[in-house]
Design a protein around this motif. Structure first.
Motif, PDB file in Angstrom:
ATOM      1  N   ILE A 149     108.232  61.773  42.334  1.00  0.00           N
ATOM      2  CA  ILE A 149     107.497  61.822  43.422  1.00  0.00           C
ATOM      3  C   ILE A 149     106.645  60.389  43.416  1.00  0.00           C
ATOM      4  O   ILE A 149     106.514  59.953  44.625  1.00  0.00           O
ATOM      5  N   ALA A 150     106.347  59.810  42.482  1.00  0.00           N
ATOM      6  CA  ALA A 150     105.575  58.534  42.318  1.00  0.00           C
ATOM      7  C   ALA A 150     106.441  57.587  43.191  1.00  0.00           C
ATOM      8  O   ALA A 150     106.104  56.769  44.237  1.00  0.00           O
ATOM      9  N   GLY A 151     107.838  57.417  42.917  1.00  0.00           N
ATOM     10  CA  GLY A 151     108.694  56.487  43.549  1.00  0.00           C
ATOM     11  C   GLY A 151     109.020  56.777  44.995  1.00  0.00           C
ATOM     12  O   GLY A 151     108.856  55.924  45.594  1.00  0.00           O
ATOM     13  N   ALA A 152     109.078  58.118  45.447  1.00  0.00           N
ATOM     14  CA  ALA A 152     109.074  58.475  46.764  1.00  0.00           C
ATOM     15  C   ALA A 152     107.862  57.938  47.723  1.00  0.00           C
ATOM     16  O   ALA A 152     108.097  57.548  48.674  1.00  0.00           O
ATOM     17  N   ILE A 153     106.753  58.178  47.022  1.00  0.00           N
ATOM     18  CA  ILE A 153     105.495  57.737  47.780  1.00  0.00           C
ATOM     19  C   ILE A 153     105.418  56.356  47.947  1.00  0.00           C
ATOM     20  O   ILE A 153     105.093  55.598  48.838  1.00  0.00           O
ATOM     21  N   ARG A 194     106.543  59.506  34.407  1.00  0.00           N
ATOM     22  CA  ARG A 194     107.143  60.073  33.369  1.00  0.00           C
ATOM     23  C   ARG A 194     107.375  61.406  33.576  1.00  0.00           C
ATOM     24  O   ARG A 194     108.524  61.929  32.939  1.00  0.00           O
ATOM     25  N   LEU A 195     106.735  62.344  34.282  1.00  0.00           N
ATOM     26  CA  LEU A 195     107.176  63.799  34.714  1.00  0.00           C
ATOM     27  C   LEU A 195     108.089  63.631  35.555  1.00  0.00           C
ATOM     28  O   LEU A 195     108.860  64.449  35.714  1.00  0.00           O
ATOM     29  N   GLY A 196     108.552  62.294  36.119  1.00  0.00           N
ATOM     30  CA  GLY A 196     109.430  62.461  36.903  1.00  0.00           C
ATOM     31  C   GLY A 196     109.254  63.347  38.177  1.00  0.00           C
ATOM     32  O   GLY A 196     108.604  63.323  38.954  1.00  0.00           O
ATOM     33  N   ALA A 197     110.376  63.964  38.631  1.00  0.00           N
ATOM     34  CA  ALA A 197     110.371  65.024  39.733  1.00  0.00           C
ATOM     35  C   ALA A 197     109.485  66.213  39.477  1.00  0.00           C
ATOM     36  O   ALA A 197     109.519  66.997  40.248  1.00  0.00           O
ATOM     37  N   THR A 198     108.898  66.338  38.458  1.00  0.00           N
ATOM     38  CA  THR A 198     107.974  67.391  37.890  1.00  0.00           C
ATOM     39  C   THR A 198     108.572  68.802  38.269  1.00  0.00           C
ATOM     40  O   THR A 198     107.938  69.672  38.752  1.00  0.00           O
ATOM     41  N   GLY A 199     109.744  68.904  38.058  1.00  0.00           N
ATOM     42  CA  GLY A 199     110.636  70.217  38.155  1.00  0.00           C
ATOM     43  C   GLY A 199     111.457  70.370  39.361  1.00  0.00           C
ATOM     44  O   GLY A 199     111.776  71.187  39.682  1.00  0.00           O
TER      45      GLY A 199
END
Length: 456
Positions: free
Chosen positions: A391-395, A451-456
């Motif tokens: 998510i962080a990368g997408a934003i 670190r959570l990446g896609a968070t699920g």
């Protein structure tokens, strides 16, 4: 008015713009306030998965509207035939037919869309939610006419009152049903109430089905580039949800939607105001026509962008605190998302007041070029970002796309004498300082989200 650029005429249009902007801003503030209040109540009645599913439904419905947009409202606002009943009825007839065809398409595409997102319930939801397209197609052209002449006080009251009624129905349905269907039926009710309010409460030309060939040809000629622009605009506005909806669970998408909703409020507010008032202003007071026009628009532009930056900075600095106050612990990760989205919106805010100058001058082709560039960058960088950092990368990809689109926006603005070098330099510096400070203050939370990446 003494002349297009005469002193009396200039004061008149500026006064109308200021009054119109004030009413539109109050309406949007009221609407967003209601939306926030409703969101806070609904998040306590429903689970994050419901908001994730509804986000996917909204992507599809908004996509259908944008993929078939031929610029009826901008055409009415800017064209010299925008008050002609024959042309207005032709525009409305095209709009009605479009709404019916879009609903049929929504029914046909329900199963494939459900398969693409791996959400079987979408196959049942989309044909019902798609009825909103038919209802919206019946909306009178009096709405666009009110914006053409900046007579928006009564329209604003009707829109906010309708939203309050629709939201109340949605909350009641959520309390009774405890499922995503409450959001679906509530959204339909909101659109239906607005249609009734506009039909019975807003004065002006009463539309009837009528198709004039000359009128249709003129509208379509202007709208062909708007049509292509809105396809690209769909990618810009909804591409993040398409990308995230494909890679994330409904719960994770719901958490992102909450953070995005809060962070996008300043830009949404100003964008709606500028779209509705800048076309008439640029039409009557072209910034390239005189230094006086340019100076007046510069003053307005600095105020608009400064206001956006003030709001975005507050959200970026206080993101986790805001979500902790407003939502229960299930939505905690939305606070970091709020910080990132607010920072990503800053480069968008810098160029937001430029693009309408092309539409005001009838140059929808140039407008399309800019939106197409932004769409390609948005999709490519969002996909790359989510693959690397979730998510962080997408934003981050969204923010980079907005920044890299600025040269194209400047090209458009310069072509119409609207580019303001001082404005852009001031706010680029503000973006670096304010956005950088917010990211530094929340670096631990951002690192955890990565670190959570896609968070699920």
């Amino acid at each position: 008015m003494t002349s297009r650029n005469g002193g009396h005429g200039q004061r008149t249009i500026i006064d109308r713009v200021l009054r119109g902007s004030g009413f539109i801003a109050m309406g949007i503030l009221g609407a967003q306030g209601l939306r926030l209040a409703g969101n806070l109540i609904l998040t306590r009645l429903l689970f994050p998965e419901a908001f994730g599913l509804m986000a996917l439904v909204s992507v599809f419905i908004v996509g259908m509207k944008m993929f078939s947009d031929i610029g009826l409202r901008p055409w009415i606002q800017k064209d010299d035939k925008g008050d002609d009943p024959v042309y207005l009825d032709t525009a409305w007839t095209l709009q009605v037919g479009r709404g019916v065809m879009l609903w049929v398409f929504a029914c046909v595409m329900a199963l494939p869309v459900a398969g693409f997102f791996n959400e079987p319930l979408l196959a049942q939801i989309l044909p019902i939610a798609g009825l909103e397209l038919v209802i919206a197609g019946l909306m009178p052209t009096r709405v666009a006419t009110a914006h053409r002449h900046l007579r928006v006080k009564q329209l604003t009251v009707l829109q906010v009152a309708s939203q309050a009624i629709g939201l109340s129905l949605m909350i009641l349905l959520a309390w009774q049903m405890q499922s995503v269907w409450a959001l679906v039926y509530g959204s339909l009710a909101n659109t239906l109430v607005l249609l009734a309010a506009i039909h019975f409460g807003l004065p002006g030309h009463r539309n009837r089905l009528r198709l004039n060939r000359a009128a249709a040809a003129k509208i379509v000629s202007f709208g062909k580039w708007i049509f292509l622009s809105t396809i690209c605009g769909f990618v810009v506005a909804q591409g993040d949800k398409i990308v995230l909806g494909k890679f994330l669970s409904a719960e994770a998408l719901g958490l992102y939607t909450i953070g995005f909703f809060l962070a996008s409020f300043p830009v949404m507010l100003i964008e709606k105001v500028t779209r509705k008032v800048l076309i008439p202003l640029y039409r009557e007071q072209p910034p390239g026509a005189s230094r006086e026009n340019f100076a007046r628009i510069r003053k307005l532009r600095f105020g608009v962008t400064g206001g956006m930056f003030l709001l975005l900075t507050g959200l970026a600095l206080l993101g986790p605190v805001i979500t902790d106050i407003l939502y229960d612990p299930r939505y905690a990760v939305s606070g970091v998302i709020l910080v990132l989205v607010a920072c990503a919106q800053m480069p968008l805010a810098i160029g937001l007041t430029y693009d309408q100058v092309a539409l005001a001058q009838g140059n929808s082709r140039q407008f399309f070029v800019v939106v197409a560039i932004k769409a390609v960058l948005m999709l490519a960088l969002s996909l790359a970002g989510i693959a690397l950092f979730g998510i962080a990368g997408a934003i981050a990809g969204q923010g980079a796309a907005h920044l890299l689109t600025l040269p194209a926006i400047i090209w458009l603005a310069r072509a119409h004498g609207a580019w303001d070098r001082l404005h852009d330099l001031v706010f680029l510096l503000a973006m670096l300082v304010l956005g950088g400070t917010a990211l530094w203050l929340h670096q631990d939370g951002i690192a955890e989200l990565i670190r959570l990446g896609a968070t699920g």
